[in-house]
Write an enzyme that holds these catalytic residues in place. Structure first.
Site, PDB file in Angstrom:
ATOM      1  NE  ARG A 107      -2.651   1.647  -1.100  1.00 23.99           N
ATOM      2  CZ  ARG A 107      -3.081   1.235  -2.284  1.00 23.99           C
ATOM      3  NH1 ARG A 107      -3.817   0.151  -2.410  1.00 23.99           N
ATOM      4  NH2 ARG A 107      -2.743   1.896  -3.379  1.00 23.99           N
ATOM      5  CE  LYS A 142      -2.929  28.109  -4.632  1.00 21.43           C
ATOM      6  NZ  LYS A 142      -3.900  28.657  -5.603  1.00 21.43           N
ATOM      7  CE  LYS A 174       1.399  35.468  -3.722  1.00 21.98           C
ATOM      8  NZ  LYS A 174       0.491  34.323  -3.485  1.00 21.98           N
ATOM      9  CD  GLU A 203      -0.511  38.289  -6.887  1.00 20.85           C
ATOM     10  OE1 GLU A 203      -0.346  37.063  -6.854  1.00 20.85           O
ATOM     11  OE2 GLU A 203      -1.285  38.902  -6.121  1.00 20.85           O
ATOM     12  CG  ASP A 224      -3.540  36.751  -9.385  1.00 15.85           C
ATOM     13  OD1 ASP A 224      -3.600  35.604  -9.846  1.00 15.85           O
ATOM     14  OD2 ASP A 224      -4.116  37.097  -8.337  1.00 15.85           O
TER      15      ASP A 224
END
Length: 294
Positions: A107, A142, A174, A203, A224
């Site tokens: 597994r 992420k 940012k 950004e 963005d």
């Protein structure tokens, strides 16, 4: 078989990091011992690893380490290379070792291989979609907690490139940083003074901010959630005089496979996609005792 999807050289994963990942996964799964595998006679046996869908194979070092942690003498014969595209029904490897160890490692070894192959396969689809445009596909932060290095390796295997690894290896300004300093230019000056040796990514949310960032200077500018018309204007500004394309433009936000080619066609240098590592769909694999089917 076909050639690996990524033609550039891929740095192998750190063996110590792989070993740590595997130790954590086996401890989580085995606990005080595999009470079901203990029912099996612990004689020699063999197994085969089957891929049930088309995929880019990634994660062999973790798969191998899981099995060797429980049976150092296990023999693993791979029929495919790391990064190779395979069809559904491909036998990826055969194994020979102790029956209990083969079952107990199953597994954890499959969890690594199916997850990392999923990331590599998704990345390859985006890389294929922008082929010929010169645009690079980037990942983001992420990632699954504890598996960032592994997933970012899988992105590279799939033909993509890594964004910053964490909060330590690049400065990324940012809206909150701009708000604190009052302007893009002031935020850039503060970042350069504090971390002169690190890459600086900025950004921007408007074309005026883009012009300000280009004039102040940085290593990459992230536009963005610009709509298509504004994005094309941004490319025209960044590539025109006096900036002449010296600072790469990166697009992020609301990027999917259907629309990525059009974004690349606008002339941006990079497209970052959180879904490469966030929206994980594991590849369907199985490990079965016995000889592979003929």
């Amino acid at each position: 078989m076909t050639a690996p999807v990524a033609t550039r050289s891929i740095t192998p994963p750190d063996p110590a990091a792989v070993a740590e990942d595997v130790a954590r996964a086996l401890a989580e799964d085995l606990g005080s011992g595999d009470v079901t595998a203990a029912l099996l006679p612990d004689g020699p046996d063999r197994a085969y690893l089957l891929c049930k869908e088309a995929a880019v194979v990634c994660g062999r070092p973790w798969f191998d380490a899981c099995h060797r942690a429980l049976d150092p003498q296990v023999r693993i014969d791979w029929t495919v290379a790391e990064g190779e595209r395979v069809a559904a029904g491909t036998v990826l490897a055969t194994l020979e070792g102790r029956a209990r160890a083969l079952v107990s490692a199953e597994r954890a070894s499959l969890n690594f291989l199916q997850t990392l192959s999923g990331t590599a396969t998704t990345t390859a689809a985006y890389v294929d979609a922008v082929a010929g445009t010169g645009t690079r596909i980037l990942d983001t932060r992420k990632t699954l907690p504890g598996l960032r290095a592994a997933q970012k390796y899988a992105v590279r295997v799939g033909g993509g490139h890594n964004h910053r690894i964490g909060l330590f290896d690049a400065v990324m300004l940012k809206e909150n940083h701009v708000r604190a300093f009052g302007s893009i230019a002031d935020a850039i000056r503060a970042a350069r003074a504090a971390q002169p040796g690190l890459p600086l990514i900025v950004e921007v949310e408007t074309l005026d901010q883009l012009r300000e960032a280009l004039a102040a200077g940085c290593d990459r500018i992230l536009v963005d959630d610009f709509d298509a018309a504004t994005r094309r204007t941004a490319v025209s500004i960044a590539h025109g005089a006096p900036f002449d394309g010296r600072i790469p433009l990166e697009v992020s936000g609301s990027v999917d496979l259907a629309g990525v080619r059009a974004i690349a066609g606008d002339g941006v240098d990079c497209i970052s996609i959180g879904g490469l590592t966030k929206h994980v769909r594991a590849i369907d694999l199985s490990l079965k005792l016995g000889p592979p089917p003929r």
